[in-house]
Scaffold this active site. Sequence first.
Site, PDB file in Angstrom:
ATOM      1  N   PHE A  73       0.827  -1.203   0.000  1.00 19.46           N
ATOM      2  CA  PHE A  73       0.000   0.000   0.000  1.00 19.46           C
ATOM      3  C   PHE A  73       0.862   1.253   0.000  1.00 19.46           C
ATOM      4  O   PHE A  73       1.883   1.317   0.691  1.00 19.46           O
ATOM      5  CB  PHE A  73      -0.859   0.058   1.278  1.00 19.46           C
ATOM      6  CG  PHE A  73      -1.887  -1.022   1.409  1.00 19.46           C
ATOM      7  CD1 PHE A  73      -3.172  -0.845   0.928  1.00 19.46           C
ATOM      8  CD2 PHE A  73      -1.577  -2.214   2.063  1.00 19.46           C
ATOM      9  CE1 PHE A  73      -4.129  -1.839   1.079  1.00 19.46           C
ATOM     10  CE2 PHE A  73      -2.524  -3.215   2.217  1.00 19.46           C
ATOM     11  CZ  PHE A  73      -3.804  -3.024   1.720  1.00 19.46           C
ATOM     12  N   ASP A  74       0.412   2.257  -0.739  1.00 20.83           N
ATOM     13  CA  ASP A  74       0.880   3.612  -0.509  1.00 20.83           C
ATOM     14  C   ASP A  74       0.233   4.078   0.800  1.00 20.83           C
ATOM     15  O   ASP A  74      -0.732   3.460   1.265  1.00 20.83           O
ATOM     16  CB  ASP A  74       0.446   4.491  -1.687  1.00 20.83           C
ATOM     17  CG  ASP A  74       0.754   5.953  -1.455  1.00 20.83           C
ATOM     18  OD1 ASP A  74       1.914   6.273  -1.133  1.00 20.83           O
ATOM     19  OD2 ASP A  74      -0.170   6.778  -1.583  1.00 20.83           O
ATOM     20  N   LEU A  75       0.741   5.152   1.387  1.00 19.32           N
ATOM     21  CA  LEU A  75       0.175   5.625   2.654  1.00 19.32           C
ATOM     22  C   LEU A  75      -0.751   6.826   2.453  1.00 19.32           C
ATOM     23  O   LEU A  75      -1.960   6.723   2.584  1.00 19.32           O
ATOM     24  CB  LEU A  75       1.295   5.979   3.633  1.00 19.32           C
ATOM     25  CG  LEU A  75       0.838   6.461   5.015  1.00 19.32           C
ATOM     26  CD1 LEU A  75       0.091   5.362   5.765  1.00 19.32           C
ATOM     27  CD2 LEU A  75       2.025   6.948   5.840  1.00 19.32           C
ATOM     28  N   ASP A  76      -0.180   7.974   2.084  1.00 14.89           N
ATOM     29  CA  ASP A  76      -0.963   9.210   1.952  1.00 14.89           C
ATOM     30  C   ASP A  76      -2.008   9.106   0.852  1.00 14.89           C
ATOM     31  O   ASP A  76      -1.687   8.772  -0.285  1.00 14.89           O
ATOM     32  CB  ASP A  76      -0.044  10.390   1.618  1.00 14.89           C
ATOM     33  CG  ASP A  76       0.822  10.791   2.787  1.00 14.89           C
ATOM     34  OD1 ASP A  76       0.397  10.566   3.929  1.00 14.89           O
ATOM     35  OD2 ASP A  76       1.919  11.335   2.570  1.00 14.89           O
ATOM     36  N   ASP A 122      -2.977   5.835  -4.772  1.00 15.82           N
ATOM     37  CA  ASP A 122      -3.870   6.921  -5.202  1.00 15.82           C
ATOM     38  C   ASP A 122      -3.223   7.845  -6.220  1.00 15.82           C
ATOM     39  O   ASP A 122      -3.786   8.873  -6.572  1.00 15.82           O
ATOM     40  CB  ASP A 122      -4.295   7.764  -3.985  1.00 15.82           C
ATOM     41  CG  ASP A 122      -3.154   8.628  -3.462  1.00 15.82           C
ATOM     42  OD1 ASP A 122      -3.371   9.829  -3.217  1.00 15.82           O
ATOM     43  OD2 ASP A 122      -2.027   8.108  -3.292  1.00 15.82           O
TER      44      ASP A 122
END
Length: 216
Positions: free
Chosen positions: A8-11, A163
Site C-alpha cells: 500500500f501507498d500511505l498518503d 492513489d
Amino acid sequence: MKINTVLFDLDGTLINTNELIISSFLHTLHTYYPNQYKREDVLPFIGPSLHDTFSKIDESKVEELITSYRQFNHDHHDELVEEYETVYETVQELKKQGYKVGIVTTKARQTVEMGLKFSKLDEFFDVVVTIDDVEHVKPHPEPLQKALQLLDAKPEEALMVGDNHHDIVGGQNAGTKTAAVSWTLKGRAYLEAYKPDFMLDKMSDLLPILSDMNRS
C-alpha cells in the site's frame, strides 16, 4: 499466479492526509513566496518527493523549504489527518487471512510512524519502506522491490494499491498487479489513464478482488 502480498501507498490511500499536505505546502510557500501559490497550484505536488517538488521551485532553498514543510506538517498532523472508511477493517482482515502486507511511501519514516500510530494501523505492517530507505522513489521499482524482498515475496504474487500515478506505474515497473483508489484527490479518470488492473471505490473492495484472483 495467486496473490499473497499486498503493498500500500500511505498518503491518500490508507489515511486521508490531503488537507495536511495541502496546508503544509501553502504554509511553506506563503512564508517564502507570499501570494504566489493558491490551493489548486499545489495539487500537482501531491505524490512526488518533497525534494523533487521543492527543487523545481527553488533549488537553492530545498532543505530549508523541506524543514519548514515538515515542521508545520508534524505540528498539525493529528488535527488535519482523517481516516478512510473500511481501511482498518480491510487491512485487519488481510492479516487475518494470512496475506503479507507492506507500505511503500515517499514520506520520511518519522512522519509515516505518526500517521500509522494515529490511524492505529501500526500493528499490522511488518514492512514499511520510506524515502529514507531507498535511492530512488516511485515510480522507480526500487521501493517496491525492497518491500517485496523484505516480505520474501515475488512481484507476480503481489498487488500494489495507491492513489497516484507513481504507485500504479511503480507497480507496473516492478511487475506487480495494481489497484487504484477512486477517492484520489486527482480524480478517478486521472488514474484510469494509467491502466491499473483494478479500481477500488472503497478499500474493502480489495477482499472480493483477491478472493476472485486466488480462486482462478
